[in-house]
Design a protein around this motif. Structure first.
Motif, PDB file in Angstrom:
ATOM      1  N   UNK A 251      13.019  15.334 -22.968  1.00 15.65           N
ATOM      2  CA  UNK A 251      13.625  15.685 -21.632  1.00 15.65           C
ATOM      3  C   UNK A 251      15.019  15.215 -21.607  1.00 15.65           C
ATOM      4  N   UNK A 252      15.920  15.892 -20.976  1.00 15.68           N
ATOM      5  CA  UNK A 252      17.216  15.274 -20.735  1.00 15.68           C
ATOM      6  C   UNK A 252      17.863  15.452 -19.287  1.00 15.68           C
ATOM      7  N   UNK A 253      18.884  14.944 -19.109  1.00 17.45           N
ATOM      8  CA  UNK A 253      19.638  14.811 -17.778  1.00 17.45           C
ATOM      9  C   UNK A 253      19.685  16.200 -17.463  1.00 17.45           C
ATOM     10  N   UNK A 254      19.489  16.402 -16.081  1.00 16.79           N
ATOM     11  CA  UNK A 254      19.325  17.641 -15.589  1.00 16.79           C
ATOM     12  C   UNK A 254      20.097  17.635 -14.053  1.00 16.79           C
ATOM     13  N   UNK A 255      20.990  18.409 -13.808  1.00 17.01           N
ATOM     14  CA  UNK A 255      21.756  18.189 -12.528  1.00 17.01           C
ATOM     15  C   UNK A 255      20.879  18.635 -11.490  1.00 17.01           C
TER      16      UNK A 255
ATOM     17  N   UNK B 107      17.892  15.123  -6.625  1.00 11.17           N
ATOM     18  CA  UNK B 107      16.521  14.707  -6.214  1.00 11.17           C
ATOM     19  C   UNK B 107      16.209  13.306  -6.375  1.00 11.17           C
ATOM     20  N   UNK B 108      16.415  12.757  -7.628  1.00  7.87           N
ATOM     21  CA  UNK B 108      16.257  11.284  -8.188  1.00  7.87           C
ATOM     22  C   UNK B 108      17.471  11.169  -9.029  1.00  7.87           C
ATOM     23  N   UNK B 109      18.375  10.005  -8.589  1.00  5.41           N
ATOM     24  CA  UNK B 109      19.587   9.455  -9.168  1.00  5.41           C
ATOM     25  C   UNK B 109      19.074   9.079 -10.757  1.00  5.41           C
TER      26      UNK B 109
ATOM     27  N   UNK C 289      33.787   5.549 -13.448  1.00  7.73           N
ATOM     28  CA  UNK C 289      33.720   6.980 -14.129  1.00  7.73           C
ATOM     29  C   UNK C 289      32.283   7.116 -14.122  1.00  7.73           C
ATOM     30  N   UNK C 290      31.300   6.384 -14.270  1.00  5.00           N
ATOM     31  CA  UNK C 290      29.864   6.612 -14.261  1.00  5.00           C
ATOM     32  C   UNK C 290      29.350   7.266 -12.868  1.00  5.00           C
ATOM     33  N   UNK C 291      30.038   6.908 -11.936  1.00  2.00           N
ATOM     34  CA  UNK C 291      29.759   7.332 -10.685  1.00  2.00           C
ATOM     35  C   UNK C 291      30.247   8.824 -10.381  1.00  2.00           C
ATOM     36  N   UNK C 292      31.382   9.045 -11.176  1.00  2.00           N
ATOM     37  CA  UNK C 292      31.861  10.375 -11.154  1.00  2.00           C
ATOM     38  C   UNK C 292      30.680  11.256 -11.912  1.00  2.00           C
ATOM     39  N   UNK C 293      30.486  10.726 -13.064  1.00  2.00           N
ATOM     40  CA  UNK C 293      29.528  11.602 -13.805  1.00  2.00           C
ATOM     41  C   UNK C 293      28.065  11.694 -13.314  1.00  2.00           C
ATOM     42  N   UNK C 294      27.742  10.812 -12.257  1.00  2.00           N
ATOM     43  CA  UNK C 294      26.438  11.045 -11.616  1.00  2.00           C
ATOM     44  C   UNK C 294      26.697  11.568 -10.449  1.00  2.00           C
ATOM     45  N   UNK C 295      27.830  12.318  -9.802  1.00  2.00           N
ATOM     46  CA  UNK C 295      27.958  13.000  -8.627  1.00  2.00           C
ATOM     47  C   UNK C 295      27.955  12.222  -7.466  1.00  2.00           C
ATOM     48  N   UNK C 296      28.424  11.062  -7.653  1.00  2.00           N
ATOM     49  CA  UNK C 296      28.459  10.045  -6.267  1.00  2.00           C
ATOM     50  C   UNK C 296      29.907   9.925  -5.762  1.00  2.00           C
ATOM     51  N   UNK C 297      30.915  10.105  -6.670  1.00  2.00           N
ATOM     52  CA  UNK C 297      32.302  10.484  -6.162  1.00  2.00           C
ATOM     53  C   UNK C 297      33.156  11.324  -6.942  1.00  2.00           C
TER      54      UNK C 297
END
Lengths: 183, 440
Positions: free
Chosen positions: B333-337, B342-344, A65-73
């Motif tokens: 600062x907050x998470x920004x797509x 650029x940096x996970x 789920x976290x990987x989906x949230x982080x645009x990895x899958x």
């Protein structure tokens, strides 16, 4: 293993499962990861219990789920009778590039699992995963293990369970021959 | 038949409980829940959020009974293997049917007994390793103090514990298919009644509409079905007629998390509370001794917060003042797509850089990732009798985003300086920090 490093190994497993013919739903990734960690000792650090379709890790479910949230899958719906696939998302290539050494370190193990399980459906993975789970936890004859499996999972008959136990024994032999088992 | 009592409830109108359930309700661990806020310090930004775990637990029990009655109704058991598995009223297993209904409602009633003061706010860092509120719940259900009740009403406490905390938290226990489904009714990620009740209840008290959905329709359409993907393993799913209600539940969860539970002000209050408790509690941690746990409530902590905020001699003075005088750290600062591509770990990089310049005591980092799969993939019984994956049947479910938030907070006194500095340096920080591929 650090979180992002572990995600890179999971991405490599996903890529290899696809290459070996899997449509790679979440259950495929769960069972393949179980074999990678429990049979081939890749230190991913997930905690597996017997639950959905056999060995199941809630930690891994959360990580997916976290990987989906982080645009990895991301999910990709499939036509009936298949469930949704997991495919790489926009951030996957960059992460695999950063952790290329780690991916290389475990490439033999990942290839073995993908080659062995990539063409299996969910019910077969469920049987094989469950069989490995019992082999790892209970020292008993296969007949006894098969009836234990049937008791907890009544939809798996003792005969089918026994067949799965023998199949897993065969996979273990192959892994040993490929020098992928801890001695 | 046990005597029924009724309790008025703003969500379910009436909650009915029998004499056995009343014994649990009257127990010390359950009455303690009257003093545990459901949403921690959320009432500091949404003033209506003063409801407690007590009424939520009653609501969960009410819903668990309703779901049990629907999914065990013989007319709703369409699959042969499921018909064999589930206890039914219309067979000679009346006793088993009744026993598991009682256990399920008891488990629902008891599922939150182990919560710490202010619920989840301080749980992760202020309990010894390996402990969480589910483990405390397990210990309370199995405790000597509760044993007399279980003996008297002839219910095995281990059955209650299994369903109450679920396979994720009951380490080393194997669950039968029936136990796994009953537990899923309470804590399941798709249709767990814990979630159904808290979304409706939190939404009602806070005064937002995001958490509402047609739970009557949803519950009526729940079915035990083979999970699909060519496997006969049973799980909780819906009749196709309830698919839109299921979509509404998933969206309600998404909106409540993004708008309420992950609201940045709520999150920073949790951090200030955690900072305070780590200084105020003996050895910086909550006790896992049950007699100490059972007297530790929000009331006790609130008194301590006021005392510490008003007297610099008391432990956690600065942190207490931040909460009591509402001078919390501000969002920097907050998470920004764009940065994420650029940096996970963009937010982590910003946190480290800002801490180095402005001092670690003035900066806080917070990260939330949705747990569970979001309850998106479940079996759906089509009108033509076929069972399919919800993600194939519903485009809506297939596109619901994952809730993911990262925040960097800064002391309110230096916010403007930090903001200016970050504006000048943000791009450099994000692009120059690289994750390292070290040995595993």
């Amino acid at each position: 293993m650090k979180r992002l490093q572990r995600d890179a190994v999971l991405l490599s497993l996903l890529e290899n499962m696809w290459a070996h013919g899997s449509w790679c739903g979440e259950t495929h990734l769960q069972k393949a990861t179980y074999f990678l960690q429990e049979l081939l000792s890749v230190p991913l650090g997930f905690d597996f219990i017997l639950y959905k379709h056999g060995p199941f890790s809630f930690d891994l479910r959360d990580e997916i789920t976290a990987m989906r949230g982080d645009f990895l899958i991301k999910y990709q719906p499939q036509r009936y009778p298949y469930g949704p696939s997991l495919v790489e998302d926009v951030g996957a290539d960059r992460l695999k590039g950063i952790f290329s050494r780690t991916i290389h370190q475990y490439s033999n193990e990942v290839n073995f699992v993908a080659d062995t399980l990539g063409n299996k459906g969910v019910s077969e993975l469920e049987r094989l995963g469950t069989a490995l789970y019992f082999i790892r936890r209970q020292h008993a004859e296969y007949e006894q293990l098969a009836s234990l499996i049937h008791k907890l999972k009544p939809h798996i008959s003792p005969e089918v369970a026994q067949g799965a136990l023998q199949d897993v024994a065969e996979i273990m032999k192959m892994a040993n021959k490929a020098k992928l088992l801890d001695q | 038949m046990s005597h029924q009592q009724e309790i008025r409830d703003p969500i379910h109108n009436f909650i009915r409980l029998n004499a056995e359930e009343r014994k649990v309700l009257d127990s010390v661990p359950f009455q303690r829940l009257r003093h545990i806020h459901q949403l921690a310090l959320t009432y500091l930004l949404y003033p209506g959020a003063t409801h407690k775990r007590f009424e939520h637990s009653l609501g969960v029990m009410e819903l668990a009974g309703r779901v049990y009655d629907v999914v065990t109704d013989p007319d709703n058991l369409i699959d042969t293997s499921v018909r064999k598995l589930v206890p039914r009223k219309d067979r000679n297993d009346d006793l088993e049917y009744g026993y598991w209904r009682r256990v399920l409602r008891m488990a629902a009633l008891c599922h939150d007994l182990g919560h710490l003061p202010f619920s989840h706010a301080a749980e992760k860092d202020l309990l010894p390793d390996g402990w969480n509120h589910e483990l405390l719940t397990l210990e309370i259900i199995r405790s000597e103090g509760m044993r007399d009740i279980w003996d008297e009403i002839k219910i095995n406490p281990d059955d209650v514990a299994k369903l109450a905390i679920g396979p994720e938290n009951y380490k080393g226990k194997e669950y039968s298919d029936l136990e796994a489904i009953l537990s899923e009714i309470i804590v399941g990620e798709a249709f767990g009644v814990d979630r159904i009740d808290y979304l409706l209840r939190d939404s009602h008290h806070i005064g937002v509409a995001y958490g509402r959905f047609d739970h009557y329709r949803l519950i009526d359409s729940l079915r035990i079905l083979p999970r699909g993907n060519d496997s006969q393993e049973p799980g909780l799913g819906v009749d196709e007629g309830g698919l839109h209600s299921a979509e509404a539940l998933v969206l309600a969860r998404y909106f409540m998390f993004t708008q309420v539970y992950c609201h940045h002000v709520r999150r920073i209050y949790d951090i200030h509370l955690k900072d305070f408790l780590s200084k105020w509690l003996p050895n910086g941690q909550f006790s896992t001794e049950l007699d100490e746990h059972l007297v530790m409530t929000d009331d006790v902590i609130n008194v301590a917060l006021l005392r510490s905020a008003n007297d610099a001699e008391f432990p956690g003075h600065d942190e207490a003042k931040r909460i009591v005088r509402r001078n919390h750290f501000r969002l920097l600062y907050q998470r920004n797509p764009t940065d994420l591509v650029k940096n996970q770990d963009a937010c982590g990089a910003v946190y480290e850089a800002v801490s180095e310049i402005f001092g670690g005591d003035n900066v806080r980092f917070d990260s939330y990732r949705q747990t569970g799969g979001g309850g998106l993939d479940f079996p759906v019984l089509g009108r033509d009798g076929r069972i399919e994956s919800s993600l194939y049947m519903s485009r809506t479910l297939a596109t619901v985003p994952v809730v993911a938030e990262d925040y960097v907070f800064i002391s309110s006194e230096i916010k403007e300086d930090a903001k200016r500095w970050l504006e000048k340096n943000r791009e450099r920080i994000i692009t120059s920090t690289r994750e390292e591929d070290g040995e595993s």
